[in-house]
Design an enzyme around this catalytic site. Structure first.
Site, short mmCIF file in Angstrom:
data_model
loop_
_atom_site.label_atom_id
_atom_site.label_comp_id
_atom_site.label_asym_id
_atom_site.label_seq_id
_atom_site.Cartn_x
_atom_site.Cartn_y
_atom_site.Cartn_z
N TYR A 119 -49.80 9.16 21.16
CA TYR A 119 -50.92 8.82 19.98
C TYR A 119 -51.27 10.13 19.40
O TYR A 119 -51.48 10.24 18.40
CB TYR A 119 -51.96 7.89 20.52
CG TYR A 119 -53.01 7.31 19.69
CD1 TYR A 119 -52.69 6.43 18.90
CD2 TYR A 119 -54.27 8.08 19.76
CE1 TYR A 119 -53.84 5.99 17.77
CE2 TYR A 119 -55.21 7.62 18.92
CZ TYR A 119 -55.05 6.54 17.94
OH TYR A 119 -55.94 5.99 17.02
N LYS A 166 -50.97 11.40 15.68
CA LYS A 166 -52.19 11.54 14.73
C LYS A 166 -52.17 13.14 14.42
O LYS A 166 -53.14 13.44 13.25
CB LYS A 166 -53.49 11.12 15.59
CG LYS A 166 -53.41 9.57 15.84
CD LYS A 166 -53.48 8.90 14.34
CE LYS A 166 -53.89 7.33 14.76
NZ LYS A 166 -53.77 6.77 13.34
P1 NAP Z 1 -57.13 -2.48 15.20
O1 NAP Z 1 -58.26 -3.21 15.20
O2 NAP Z 1 -56.18 -2.45 16.23
O3 NAP Z 1 -56.35 -2.97 13.97
C1 NAP Z 1 -55.29 -2.38 13.46
C2 NAP Z 1 -54.14 -3.24 12.73
O4 NAP Z 1 -53.00 -2.86 12.56
C3 NAP Z 1 -54.25 -4.59 13.48
O5 NAP Z 1 -54.44 -5.73 12.47
C4 NAP Z 1 -52.68 -4.54 13.70
O6 NAP Z 1 -52.11 -5.83 13.70
C5 NAP Z 1 -51.96 -3.75 12.63
N1 NAP Z 1 -51.01 -3.19 12.92
C6 NAP Z 1 -50.29 -2.56 13.90
N2 NAP Z 1 -48.90 -2.60 13.92
C7 NAP Z 1 -48.62 -2.66 12.47
C8 NAP Z 1 -47.54 -2.67 11.68
N3 NAP Z 1 -46.46 -2.03 12.50
N4 NAP Z 1 -47.42 -3.07 10.63
C9 NAP Z 1 -48.49 -3.49 10.16
N5 NAP Z 1 -49.78 -3.72 10.62
C10 NAP Z 1 -49.77 -3.14 11.95
O7 NAP Z 1 -57.47 -0.88 14.90
P2 NAP Z 1 -58.23 -0.05 14.24
O8 NAP Z 1 -59.27 0.54 15.54
O9 NAP Z 1 -59.30 -0.59 13.17
O10 NAP Z 1 -57.67 1.25 13.81
C11 NAP Z 1 -57.45 1.53 12.74
C12 NAP Z 1 -56.89 2.93 12.48
O11 NAP Z 1 -57.74 3.75 12.95
C13 NAP Z 1 -55.46 3.06 13.37
O12 NAP Z 1 -54.51 3.89 12.87
C14 NAP Z 1 -56.10 3.66 14.52
O13 NAP Z 1 -55.24 4.57 15.47
C15 NAP Z 1 -57.16 4.62 13.85
N6 NAP Z 1 -58.36 5.14 14.72
C16 NAP Z 1 -59.12 4.22 15.39
C17 NAP Z 1 -60.14 4.54 16.19
C18 NAP Z 1 -61.11 3.65 17.03
O14 NAP Z 1 -61.87 4.01 17.59
N7 NAP Z 1 -61.16 2.47 16.85
C19 NAP Z 1 -60.21 6.05 16.39
C20 NAP Z 1 -59.46 6.87 15.74
C21 NAP Z 1 -58.32 6.68 14.84
P3 NAP Z 1 -51.75 -6.87 15.19
O15 NAP Z 1 -53.00 -7.30 15.45
O16 NAP Z 1 -50.86 -7.95 14.77
O17 NAP Z 1 -51.29 -5.60 16.12
#
Ligand code: NAP
Length: 253
Positions: free
Chosen positions: A154, A158
């Site tokens: 990851y 990133k």
């Molecule tokens: P999340 O709640 O897990 O939501 C991610 C969404 O992406 C889910 O609906 C998932 O669908 C979808 N997804 C996964 N694989 C996919 C694919 N191949 N094609 C289309 N959609 C796909 O994550 P989040 O926390 O909102 O994170 C959003 C972004 O921010 C990500 O890139 C993550 O790495 C980044 N981020 C998050 C955090 C944090 O603390 N939350 C921190 C730093 C960066 P499914 O449910 O069907 O898997």
């Protein structure tokens, strides 16, 4: 663009979490929004939130790492909403493990969703941006880009997205297109909830422990990230490109 035309935004991984909050926020800014996620039905809640507030949105099911699905999804967006000129590459997955226990398939999955997915989406949308002479691209990086135990896949993806962003800014700037990266710290979503479960902690305790390490003494909410994305995607941000903004409640080093 005439004053009656609406810019069209594509947000991936927008069924929930940061993507859903971003889709809702961009719609509130007057954008028509394509809510893209793996499962089209799962996008319904986000779309309904937008349309209930008087906005325009469609749900599109696509795996961002699949070339044919990405091309078909963007063709559908152009047909049903109009040519997309705002793209938020937000879809993401975790496959955490220490290096010596990490499978090649967990490495590949993370690279495919974050890096290949952002590449395929950006390549599909950029032609509409070039034609329009306007574009705003935001790629979701992470504080993990600076290194994080158990996340060699990851953090590499990133950090890779930061290089991707800077190169897009250089290649596409002459077409009126900006590219920036937002790097969240700890945000309360299903992703961090799953991490809490993996380490055997209740989510509330996990968040409280994280908050003690964050200068503003709270964890982030999806809207905190949506606010930063709204800035980068705005018409007024045309001279801000190739930047990485850490949105983490304080400095990270
Ligand atoms: P999340 O709640 O897990 O939501 C991610 C969404 O992406 C889910 O609906 C998932 O669908 C979808 N997804 C996964 N694989 C996919 C694919 N191949 N094609 C289309 N959609 C796909 O994550 P989040 O926390 O909102 O994170 C959003 C972004 O921010 C990500 O890139 C993550 O790495 C980044 N981020 C998050 C955090 C944090 O603390 N939350 C921190 C730093 C960066 P499914 O449910 O069907 O898997």
């Amino acid at each position: 663009m005439s004053s009656t035309e609406q810019r069209v935004a594509v947000v991936t991984g927008a069924a929930r979490g940061i993507g859903a909050a971003t889709a809702v926020r961009l719609a509130a800014e007057g954008r028509a929004v394509a809510v893209i996620d793996l499962d089209e039905a799962a996008c319904k809640d986000t779309v309904e939130k937008i349309t209930a507030a008087g906005g325009r949105a469609i749900a599109v099911g696509a795996d961002v790492s699949d070339e044919a699905q990405v091309e078909a999804a963007i063709a559908r967006v152009a047909e049903e909403l109009g040519a997309p000129t705002i793209l938020v590459n937000n879809a993401g997955v975790l496959r955490d493990n220490l290096l010596f226990k990490m499978s090649a398939s967990d490495w590949d999955t993370v690279m495919n969703v974050h890096l290949r997915g952002s590449f395929l989406m950006t390549r599909a949308v950029q032609k509409h941006m070039v034609d329009a002479g306007f574009g705003r691209i935001v790629n979701l990086s992470s504080s993990s880009a600076l290194g994080n135990r158990g996340q060699v896949n990851y953090s590499a993806a990133k950090a890779g997205l930061q290089g991707f962003t800077k190169t897009l800014a250089k290649e596409l700037g002459k077409f009126g297109i900006t590219a920036n990266s937002v790097a969240p710290g700890f945000i309360a979503t299903e992703m961090t909830k799953a991490t809490a479960e993996r380490v055997g902690m209740g989510f509330e305790d996990f968040k409280a422990a994280a908050a003690t390490q964050i200068p503003v003494h709270r964890v982030g909410e999806p809207e905190d990230i949506a606010n930063a994305i709204a800035f980068f995607t705005g018409d007024a941000a045309g001279f801000v490109s190739g930047q990485v903004l850490y949105v983490a409640g304080g400095p990270l080093n």
